[in-house]
Write a protein that holds these residues in place. Structure first.
Motif, PDB file in Angstrom:
ATOM      1  N   ILE A   1      49.373 -14.557   2.192  1.00 56.94           N
ATOM      2  CA  ILE A   1      50.391 -13.661   1.659  1.00 56.94           C
ATOM      3  C   ILE A   1      49.969 -13.315   0.236  1.00 56.94           C
ATOM      4  O   ILE A   1      49.593 -14.194  -0.533  1.00 56.94           O
ATOM      5  CB  ILE A   1      51.780 -14.313   1.651  1.00 56.94           C
ATOM      6  CG1 ILE A   1      52.220 -14.654   3.077  1.00 56.94           C
ATOM      7  CG2 ILE A   1      52.804 -13.393   0.979  1.00 56.94           C
ATOM      8  CD1 ILE A   1      53.527 -15.420   3.175  1.00 56.94           C
TER       9      ILE A   1
ATOM     10  N   ARG B   1      49.984  -9.774  -2.950  1.00 61.22           N
ATOM     11  CA  ARG B   1      50.357  -8.416  -3.337  1.00 61.22           C
ATOM     12  C   ARG B   1      49.120  -7.520  -3.364  1.00 61.22           C
ATOM     13  O   ARG B   1      48.246  -7.684  -4.190  1.00 61.22           O
ATOM     14  CB  ARG B   1      51.004  -8.396  -4.705  1.00 61.22           C
ATOM     15  CG  ARG B   1      51.271  -6.970  -5.223  1.00 61.22           C
ATOM     16  CD  ARG B   1      51.915  -6.976  -6.577  1.00 61.22           C
ATOM     17  NE  ARG B   1      53.232  -7.571  -6.505  1.00 61.22           N
ATOM     18  CZ  ARG B   1      54.297  -6.979  -5.942  1.00 61.22           C
ATOM     19  NH1 ARG B   1      54.190  -5.803  -5.409  1.00 61.22           N
ATOM     20  NH2 ARG B   1      55.446  -7.599  -5.921  1.00 61.22           N
ATOM     21  N   HIS B   2      49.088  -6.576  -2.436  1.00 57.16           N
ATOM     22  CA  HIS B   2      48.044  -5.557  -2.430  1.00 57.16           C
ATOM     23  C   HIS B   2      48.390  -4.559  -3.535  1.00 57.16           C
ATOM     24  O   HIS B   2      49.556  -4.204  -3.697  1.00 57.16           O
ATOM     25  CB  HIS B   2      48.007  -4.868  -1.057  1.00 57.16           C
ATOM     26  CG  HIS B   2      46.873  -3.924  -0.898  1.00 57.16           C
ATOM     27  ND1 HIS B   2      46.925  -2.637  -1.397  1.00 57.16           N
ATOM     28  CD2 HIS B   2      45.666  -4.069  -0.301  1.00 57.16           C
ATOM     29  CE1 HIS B   2      45.801  -2.022  -1.101  1.00 57.16           C
ATOM     30  NE2 HIS B   2      45.013  -2.864  -0.446  1.00 57.16           N
TER      31      HIS B   2
ATOM     32  N   HIS C   1      49.768  -1.345  -1.486  1.00 50.45           N
ATOM     33  CA  HIS C   1      50.719  -1.487  -0.380  1.00 50.45           C
ATOM     34  C   HIS C   1      51.805  -2.542  -0.592  1.00 50.45           C
ATOM     35  O   HIS C   1      52.648  -2.737   0.278  1.00 50.45           O
ATOM     36  CB  HIS C   1      49.971  -1.781   0.924  1.00 50.45           C
ATOM     37  CG  HIS C   1      48.978  -0.729   1.262  1.00 50.45           C
ATOM     38  ND1 HIS C   1      49.339   0.558   1.615  1.00 50.45           N
ATOM     39  CD2 HIS C   1      47.628  -0.759   1.291  1.00 50.45           C
ATOM     40  CE1 HIS C   1      48.258   1.269   1.864  1.00 50.45           C
ATOM     41  NE2 HIS C   1      47.206   0.501   1.668  1.00 50.45           N
TER      42      HIS C   1
ATOM     43  N   VAL D   1      53.515  -6.399  -1.075  1.00 50.33           N
ATOM     44  CA  VAL D   1      53.330  -7.756  -0.570  1.00 50.33           C
ATOM     45  C   VAL D   1      53.047  -7.712   0.935  1.00 50.33           C
ATOM     46  O   VAL D   1      53.854  -7.200   1.709  1.00 50.33           O
ATOM     47  CB  VAL D   1      54.554  -8.644  -0.856  1.00 50.33           C
ATOM     48  CG1 VAL D   1      54.370 -10.031  -0.264  1.00 50.33           C
ATOM     49  CG2 VAL D   1      54.794  -8.742  -2.363  1.00 50.33           C
ATOM     50  N   LEU D   2      51.886  -8.239   1.316  1.00 50.70           N
ATOM     51  CA  LEU D   2      51.441  -8.252   2.712  1.00 50.70           C
ATOM     52  C   LEU D   2      51.238  -9.679   3.191  1.00 50.70           C
ATOM     53  O   LEU D   2      50.943 -10.569   2.405  1.00 50.70           O
ATOM     54  CB  LEU D   2      50.109  -7.505   2.861  1.00 50.70           C
ATOM     55  CG  LEU D   2      50.022  -6.086   2.319  1.00 50.70           C
ATOM     56  CD1 LEU D   2      48.606  -5.553   2.495  1.00 50.70           C
ATOM     57  CD2 LEU D   2      51.019  -5.182   3.011  1.00 50.70           C
TER      58      LEU D   2
ATOM     59  N   ASP E   1      48.897 -11.497   6.243  1.00 53.36           N
ATOM     60  CA  ASP E   1      47.859 -11.217   7.228  1.00 53.36           C
ATOM     61  C   ASP E   1      47.212 -12.514   7.678  1.00 53.36           C
ATOM     62  O   ASP E   1      47.050 -13.437   6.894  1.00 53.36           O
ATOM     63  CB  ASP E   1      46.803 -10.298   6.619  1.00 53.36           C
ATOM     64  CG  ASP E   1      45.855  -9.714   7.649  1.00 53.36           C
ATOM     65  OD1 ASP E   1      46.153  -9.764   8.862  1.00 53.36           O
ATOM     66  OD2 ASP E   1      44.796  -9.189   7.248  1.00 53.36           O
TER      67      ASP E   1
ATOM     68  N   PHE F   1      60.136  -9.806   6.158  1.00 52.60           N
ATOM     69  CA  PHE F   1      58.955  -8.967   6.339  1.00 52.60           C
ATOM     70  C   PHE F   1      59.172  -8.030   7.531  1.00 52.60           C
ATOM     71  O   PHE F   1      59.943  -8.338   8.437  1.00 52.60           O
ATOM     72  CB  PHE F   1      57.715  -9.828   6.616  1.00 52.60           C
ATOM     73  CG  PHE F   1      57.152 -10.506   5.399  1.00 52.60           C
ATOM     74  CD1 PHE F   1      55.967 -10.081   4.828  1.00 52.60           C
ATOM     75  CD2 PHE F   1      57.803 -11.584   4.820  1.00 52.60           C
ATOM     76  CE1 PHE F   1      55.437 -10.710   3.716  1.00 52.60           C
ATOM     77  CE2 PHE F   1      57.289 -12.228   3.703  1.00 52.60           C
ATOM     78  CZ  PHE F   1      56.097 -11.784   3.157  1.00 52.60           C
TER      79      PHE F   1
ATOM     80  N   ASP G   1      54.044  -3.267   9.716  1.00 52.64           N
ATOM     81  CA  ASP G   1      53.583  -1.933   9.344  1.00 52.64           C
ATOM     82  C   ASP G   1      52.474  -1.544  10.312  1.00 52.64           C
ATOM     83  O   ASP G   1      51.364  -2.075  10.230  1.00 52.64           O
ATOM     84  CB  ASP G   1      53.076  -1.940   7.900  1.00 52.64           C
ATOM     85  CG  ASP G   1      52.711  -0.568   7.389  1.00 52.64           C
ATOM     86  OD1 ASP G   1      51.961   0.159   8.082  1.00 52.64           O
ATOM     87  OD2 ASP G   1      53.165  -0.214   6.288  1.00 52.64           O
TER      88      ASP G   1
ATOM     89  N   HIS H   1      52.092  -7.487   8.514  1.00 54.46           N
ATOM     90  CA  HIS H   1      53.481  -7.571   8.081  1.00 54.46           C
ATOM     91  C   HIS H   1      53.534  -7.364   6.572  1.00 54.46           C
ATOM     92  O   HIS H   1      52.610  -7.750   5.861  1.00 54.46           O
ATOM     93  CB  HIS H   1      54.083  -8.922   8.461  1.00 54.46           C
ATOM     94  CG  HIS H   1      54.505  -8.966   9.880  1.00 54.46           C
ATOM     95  ND1 HIS H   1      53.622  -9.146  10.908  1.00 54.46           N
ATOM     96  CD2 HIS H   1      55.729  -8.813  10.442  1.00 54.46           C
ATOM     97  CE1 HIS H   1      54.279  -9.117  12.049  1.00 54.46           C
ATOM     98  NE2 HIS H   1      55.560  -8.917  11.802  1.00 54.46           N
ATOM     99  N   ARG H   2      54.613  -6.748   6.115  1.00 55.24           N
ATOM    100  CA  ARG H   2      54.773  -6.489   4.688  1.00 55.24           C
ATOM    101  C   ARG H   2      56.235  -6.591   4.307  1.00 55.24           C
ATOM    102  O   ARG H   2      57.118  -6.490   5.147  1.00 55.24           O
ATOM    103  CB  ARG H   2      54.247  -5.106   4.339  1.00 55.24           C
ATOM    104  CG  ARG H   2      55.085  -3.990   4.958  1.00 55.24           C
ATOM    105  CD  ARG H   2      54.619  -2.607   4.638  1.00 55.24           C
ATOM    106  NE  ARG H   2      54.724  -2.374   3.209  1.00 55.24           N
ATOM    107  CZ  ARG H   2      54.209  -1.323   2.602  1.00 55.24           C
ATOM    108  NH1 ARG H   2      53.573  -0.415   3.278  1.00 55.24           N
ATOM    109  NH2 ARG H   2      54.340  -1.172   1.309  1.00 55.24           N
TER     110      ARG H   2
ATOM    111  N   GLU I   1      61.505  -9.304  -3.300  1.00 56.00           N
ATOM    112  CA  GLU I   1      60.159  -9.614  -2.797  1.00 56.00           C
ATOM    113  C   GLU I   1      59.884 -11.106  -2.913  1.00 56.00           C
ATOM    114  O   GLU I   1      59.406 -11.729  -1.973  1.00 56.00           O
ATOM    115  CB  GLU I   1      59.085  -8.857  -3.589  1.00 56.00           C
ATOM    116  CG  GLU I   1      58.903  -7.436  -3.220  1.00 56.00           C
ATOM    117  CD  GLU I   1      57.795  -6.790  -4.035  1.00 56.00           C
ATOM    118  OE1 GLU I   1      57.362  -5.710  -3.622  1.00 56.00           O
ATOM    119  OE2 GLU I   1      57.358  -7.337  -5.072  1.00 56.00           O
TER     120      GLU I   1
END
Length: 94
Positions: free
Chosen positions: A8, A10-11, A14, A16-17, A19, A35, A38, A44-45, A55
């Protein structure tokens, strides 16, 4: 080398993701934490437009719900930007 099941962070573009290893139970727990999936990104974001406090709450809930089920790592903003291919000096595209 340690390889977490889920990351998890922050991109820079985009938000907070989350993956990684996402089975049905993990999906359910991520969605309980706030979450959303997307489809364009395939991850998931935290929903766009979510306040920074909300967030943080989503991330905390996810970490708590997933604790003990799989290994989860939260990347700091700098590390997440680097993992996404953005250097500290390079700004993300507008």
């Amino acid at each position: 080398m340690f390889c977490p099941d889920l990351i998890i962070g922050r991109h820079p573009v985009h938000g907070v993701l989350a993956d990684g290893h996402v089975d049905d139970v993990t999906v359910l727990l991520l969605e309980q934490a706030g979450f959303v999936y997307d489809e364009d990104l395939g991850v998931h974001r935290v929903p766009a437009g979510t306040s920074s406090d909300a967030e943080q709450d989503c991330v905390q809930r996810a970490m708590t719900l997933l604790s003990g089920r799989l290994s989860v790592v939260y990347l700091s903003d700098d590390l997440a930007a680097e993992a996404a291919g953005f250097s500290h000096q390079k700004s993300p595209p507008a």
